[in-house]
Write an enzyme that holds these catalytic residues in place. Structure first.
Site, short mmCIF file in Angstrom:
data_model
loop_
_atom_site.label_atom_id
_atom_site.label_comp_id
_atom_site.label_asym_id
_atom_site.label_seq_id
_atom_site.Cartn_x
_atom_site.Cartn_y
_atom_site.Cartn_z
N HIS A 21 0.84 -1.20 0.00
CA HIS A 21 0.00 0.00 0.00
C HIS A 21 0.87 1.24 0.00
CE1 HIS A 21 0.71 -1.53 4.07
NE2 HIS A 21 0.81 -0.26 4.46
N HIS B 241 0.98 5.08 1.20
CA HIS B 241 0.35 6.05 2.09
C HIS B 241 0.42 7.41 1.40
CE1 HIS B 241 0.56 3.77 6.02
NE2 HIS B 241 1.46 3.08 5.34
P1 5GP Z 1 1.77 -0.01 7.40
O1 5GP Z 1 2.30 0.25 8.77
O2 5GP Z 1 1.58 -1.49 7.12
O3 5GP Z 1 2.56 0.67 6.32
O4 5GP Z 1 0.37 0.69 7.34
C1 5GP Z 1 -0.84 0.04 7.56
C2 5GP Z 1 -1.89 1.11 7.72
O5 5GP Z 1 -3.16 0.49 7.66
C3 5GP Z 1 -1.81 1.83 9.07
O6 5GP Z 1 -1.59 3.22 8.85
C4 5GP Z 1 -3.17 1.56 9.72
O7 5GP Z 1 -3.70 2.67 10.40
C5 5GP Z 1 -4.04 1.15 8.53
N1 5GP Z 1 -5.07 0.18 8.87
C6 5GP Z 1 -4.90 -0.96 9.59
N2 5GP Z 1 -6.07 -1.62 9.69
C7 5GP Z 1 -6.99 -0.88 9.02
C8 5GP Z 1 -8.38 -1.04 8.77
O8 5GP Z 1 -9.03 -2.01 9.18
N3 5GP Z 1 -9.00 -0.07 8.04
C9 5GP Z 1 -8.32 1.01 7.56
N4 5GP Z 1 -9.03 1.90 6.86
N5 5GP Z 1 -7.01 1.20 7.77
C10 5GP Z 1 -6.35 0.27 8.50
#
Ligand code: 5GP
Ligand code: ZN
Length: 134
Positions: free
Chosen positions: A98, A100
């Site tokens: 993903h 951001h």
């Molecule tokens: P990572 O740390 O893997 O780069 O980012 C994962 C992101 O996914 C985090 O910023 C977190 O807030 C978001 N996230 C985790 N679970 C959910 C969810 O169930 N729904 C949404 N909309 N975002 C989520």
């Protein structure tokens, strides 16, 4: 598959969808760094940027550009950060790639990473290691 983002794609977990097409979904991060923090994901599951095909990645990047423009215009911000965490050590919690998109506001207090300097000869050593692995 037990993947939160695959469940969001299938509709098993609700989300605020910013954009959706055949290949890509963009939705609001549940814990925004700033309001409008959006995640852009391929609908196919890939654990890392190394696994995704050029074609699929290009579909995702096309939408990253589109959402970036909409964030600027719609939220009236001057800029935004695009970031992807790859691997647990890099802060990747959800193993479905993903991007951001974090809208930035003047003086929002968000600090990016601290930077250092290369010591004598170190840059060349690092350069060789990376280039030898292509
Ligand atoms: P990572 O740390 O893997 O780069 O980012 C994962 C992101 O996914 C985090 O910023 C977190 O807030 C978001 N996230 C985790 N679970 C959910 C969810 O169930 N729904 C949404 N909309 N975002 C989520
Ligand atoms: Zn997934």
């Amino acid at each position: 598959m037990d993947c939160i983002f695959c469940k969001i794609i299938s509709g098993n977990i609700p989300s605020y969808k910013v954009y959706e097409d055949e290949n890509v979904l963009a939705f609001l991060d549940i814990n925004p760094v700033n309001a409008g923090h959006t995640l852009v994901i391929p609908k196919k599951h890939f654990a890392s940027i190394e696994n995704i095909s050029q074609e699929d990645l290009s579909e995702v990047i096309k939408i990253v550009k589109k959402i970036g423009k909409a964030i600027k215009r719609g939220l009236k911000v001057q800029g935004y950060n695009v970031m992807m965490n790859n691997g647990f050590v890099a802060g990747q919690i959800v193993p479905h790639i993903h991007f951001h998109l974090v809208p930035r506001i003047v003086n929002d207090g968000l600090k990016l990473w601290p930077q250092g300097k290369y010591g004598e000869g170190k840059a060349n050593v690092i350069l060789k290691k990376i280039k030898s692995a292509f």
